[in-house]
Design a protein around this motif. Structure first.
Motif, PDB file in Angstrom:
ATOM      1  N   VAL A  70       0.873  -1.179   0.000  1.00 36.92           N
ATOM      2  CA  VAL A  70       0.000   0.000   0.000  1.00 36.92           C
ATOM      3  C   VAL A  70       0.905   1.221   0.000  1.00 36.92           C
ATOM      4  N   PHE A  71       0.786   2.020  -1.050  1.00 42.50           N
ATOM      5  CA  PHE A  71       1.672   3.158  -1.282  1.00 42.50           C
ATOM      6  C   PHE A  71       0.987   4.466  -0.911  1.00 42.50           C
ATOM      7  N   ARG A  72       1.791   5.428  -0.481  1.00 45.11           N
ATOM      8  CA  ARG A  72       1.318   6.789  -0.192  1.00 45.11           C
ATOM      9  C   ARG A  72       2.177   7.759  -0.987  1.00 45.11           C
ATOM     10  N   THR A  73       1.524   8.613  -1.745  1.00 45.74           N
ATOM     11  CA  THR A  73       2.251   9.593  -2.546  1.00 45.74           C
ATOM     12  C   THR A  73       2.554  10.837  -1.705  1.00 45.74           C
ATOM     13  N   SER A  74       3.337  11.734  -2.270  1.00 54.42           N
ATOM     14  CA  SER A  74       3.706  12.960  -1.549  1.00 54.42           C
ATOM     15  C   SER A  74       2.487  13.836  -1.261  1.00 54.42           C
ATOM     16  N   ASP A  75       1.402  13.675  -2.067  1.00 52.24           N
ATOM     17  CA  ASP A  75       0.186  14.457  -1.834  1.00 52.24           C
ATOM     18  C   ASP A  75      -0.908  13.608  -1.160  1.00 52.24           C
ATOM     19  N   ASP A  76      -0.499  12.547  -0.470  1.00 53.00           N
ATOM     20  CA  ASP A  76      -1.370  11.721   0.374  1.00 53.00           C
ATOM     21  C   ASP A  76      -2.431  10.915  -0.366  1.00 53.00           C
ATOM     22  N   ARG A  77      -2.197  10.597  -1.640  1.00 51.09           N
ATOM     23  CA  ARG A  77      -3.060   9.640  -2.320  1.00 51.09           C
ATOM     24  C   ARG A  77      -2.549   8.248  -1.966  1.00 51.09           C
ATOM     25  N   VAL A  78      -3.441   7.267  -1.919  1.00 55.62           N
ATOM     26  CA  VAL A  78      -3.043   5.904  -1.578  1.00 55.62           C
ATOM     27  C   VAL A  78      -3.414   4.951  -2.711  1.00 55.62           C
ATOM     28  N   PHE A  79      -2.554   3.966  -2.933  1.00 57.97           N
ATOM     29  CA  PHE A  79      -2.724   2.967  -3.980  1.00 57.97           C
ATOM     30  C   PHE A  79      -2.277   1.626  -3.430  1.00 57.97           C
ATOM     31  N   ALA A  80      -2.775   0.538  -4.023  1.00 58.24           N
ATOM     32  CA  ALA A  80      -2.374  -0.799  -3.574  1.00 58.24           C
ATOM     33  C   ALA A  80      -2.069  -1.682  -4.780  1.00 58.24           C
ATOM     34  N   LEU A  81      -0.912  -2.325  -4.735  1.00 61.89           N
ATOM     35  CA  LEU A  81      -0.465  -3.246  -5.779  1.00 61.89           C
ATOM     36  C   LEU A  81       0.078  -4.507  -5.121  1.00 61.89           C
ATOM     37  N   GLU A  82      -0.016  -5.629  -5.853  1.00 64.30           N
ATOM     38  CA  GLU A  82       0.693  -6.807  -5.382  1.00 64.30           C
ATOM     39  C   GLU A  82       2.172  -6.439  -5.321  1.00 64.30           C
ATOM     40  N   ASP A  83       2.854  -6.883  -4.281  1.00 66.04           N
ATOM     41  CA  ASP A  83       4.248  -6.480  -4.054  1.00 66.04           C
ATOM     42  C   ASP A  83       5.205  -7.309  -4.919  1.00 66.04           C
ATOM     43  N   LYS A  84       4.939  -7.319  -6.236  1.00 62.06           N
ATOM     44  CA  LYS A  84       5.748  -8.088  -7.175  1.00 62.06           C
ATOM     45  C   LYS A  84       5.824  -7.340  -8.504  1.00 62.06           C
ATOM     46  N   CYS A  85       7.017  -6.960  -8.893  1.00 61.22           N
ATOM     47  CA  CYS A  85       7.209  -6.352 -10.203  1.00 61.22           C
ATOM     48  C   CYS A  85       6.896  -7.405 -11.278  1.00 61.22           C
ATOM     49  N   PRO A  86       6.230  -7.011 -12.384  1.00 59.26           N
ATOM     50  CA  PRO A  86       5.927  -7.983 -13.432  1.00 59.26           C
ATOM     51  C   PRO A  86       7.167  -8.479 -14.183  1.00 59.26           C
ATOM     52  N   HIS A  87       8.302  -7.842 -13.957  1.00 62.58           N
ATOM     53  CA  HIS A  87       9.530  -8.234 -14.658  1.00 62.58           C
ATOM     54  C   HIS A  87      10.167  -9.456 -14.011  1.00 62.58           C
ATOM     55  N   LYS A  88      10.694  -9.314 -12.803  1.00 65.37           N
ATOM     56  CA  LYS A  88      11.389 -10.413 -12.114  1.00 65.37           C
ATOM     57  C   LYS A  88      10.893 -10.568 -10.674  1.00 65.37           C
ATOM     58  N   ASN A  89       9.655 -10.136 -10.413  1.00 64.64           N
ATOM     59  CA  ASN A  89       9.031 -10.254  -9.083  1.00 64.64           C
ATOM     60  C   ASN A  89       9.742  -9.467  -7.996  1.00 64.64           C
ATOM     61  N   GLY A  90      10.403  -8.368  -8.365  1.00 58.60           N
ATOM     62  CA  GLY A  90      11.070  -7.516  -7.380  1.00 58.60           C
ATOM     63  C   GLY A  90      10.073  -6.917  -6.404  1.00 58.60           C
ATOM     64  N   PRO A  91      10.513  -6.584  -5.179  1.00 59.94           N
ATOM     65  CA  PRO A  91       9.638  -6.035  -4.140  1.00 59.94           C
ATOM     66  C   PRO A  91       9.325  -4.554  -4.399  1.00 59.94           C
ATOM     67  N   LEU A  92       8.192  -4.286  -5.017  1.00 57.90           N
ATOM     68  CA  LEU A  92       7.827  -2.902  -5.336  1.00 57.90           C
ATOM     69  C   LEU A  92       7.744  -2.031  -4.089  1.00 57.90           C
ATOM     70  N   SER A  93       7.414  -2.634  -2.937  1.00 55.23           N
ATOM     71  CA  SER A  93       7.302  -1.867  -1.690  1.00 55.23           C
ATOM     72  C   SER A  93       8.620  -1.223  -1.302  1.00 55.23           C
ATOM     73  N   GLN A  94       9.735  -1.723  -1.833  1.00 52.70           N
ATOM     74  CA  GLN A  94      11.047  -1.155  -1.521  1.00 52.70           C
ATOM     75  C   GLN A  94      11.518  -0.178  -2.592  1.00 52.70           C
ATOM     76  N   GLY A  95      10.644   0.105  -3.562  1.00 54.43           N
ATOM     77  CA  GLY A  95      11.000   1.004  -4.649  1.00 54.43           C
ATOM     78  C   GLY A  95      10.775   2.468  -4.301  1.00 54.43           C
ATOM     79  N   ILE A  96      11.110   3.324  -5.250  1.00 50.22           N
ATOM     80  CA  ILE A  96      10.965   4.769  -5.086  1.00 50.22           C
ATOM     81  C   ILE A  96       9.623   5.197  -5.684  1.00 50.22           C
TER      82      ILE A  96
END
Length: 106
Positions: A34-60
């Motif tokens: 569950v992500f929070r943007t700089s303007d406080d919007r929230v989004f939810a994605l499976e924590d798996k990049c479609p490329h090599k299943n990288g942890p999106l939660s640790q991304g920028i």
């Protein structure tokens, strides 16, 4: 057209999620970021990049997207789709705020 029935699950406060960051929750075997943007919007994605299943939660988090920490794929927070020349998509989930409370639609 009727919207699909959702089970809205309270997962905490928006203040539990760092700005431009993520918090993970489990749904059975799946991890949802569950992500929070700089303007406080929230989004939810499976924590798996479609490329090599990288942890999106640790991304920028930036500009409505998250950049995977493994190979720099840029994923839309809204749709889960890879951006630019990359192709693929990760599962996205509806999320909403009720005051400061974050609700995830499963």
């Amino acid at each position: 057209m009727n919207a699909p029935l959702r089970n809205w699950v309270e997962i905490g406060s928006i203040n539990d999620i760092p700005r431009q960051g993520a918090r993970c929750v489990k749904n059975g075997e799946m991890t949802i970021a569950v992500f929070r943007t700089s303007d406080d919007r929230v989004f939810a994605l499976e924590d798996k990049c479609p490329h090599k299943n990288g942890p999106l939660s640790q991304g920028i988090v930036h500009d409505g997207c998250v950049t995977c920490p493994l190979h720099n794929w840029v994923i839309s927070l809204e749709t889960g789709a890879a951006q630019g020349a990359d192709e693929g998509q990760t599962a996205s989930f509806p999320v909403k705020l009720d005051g400061q409370t974050v609700l995830l639609g499963l």
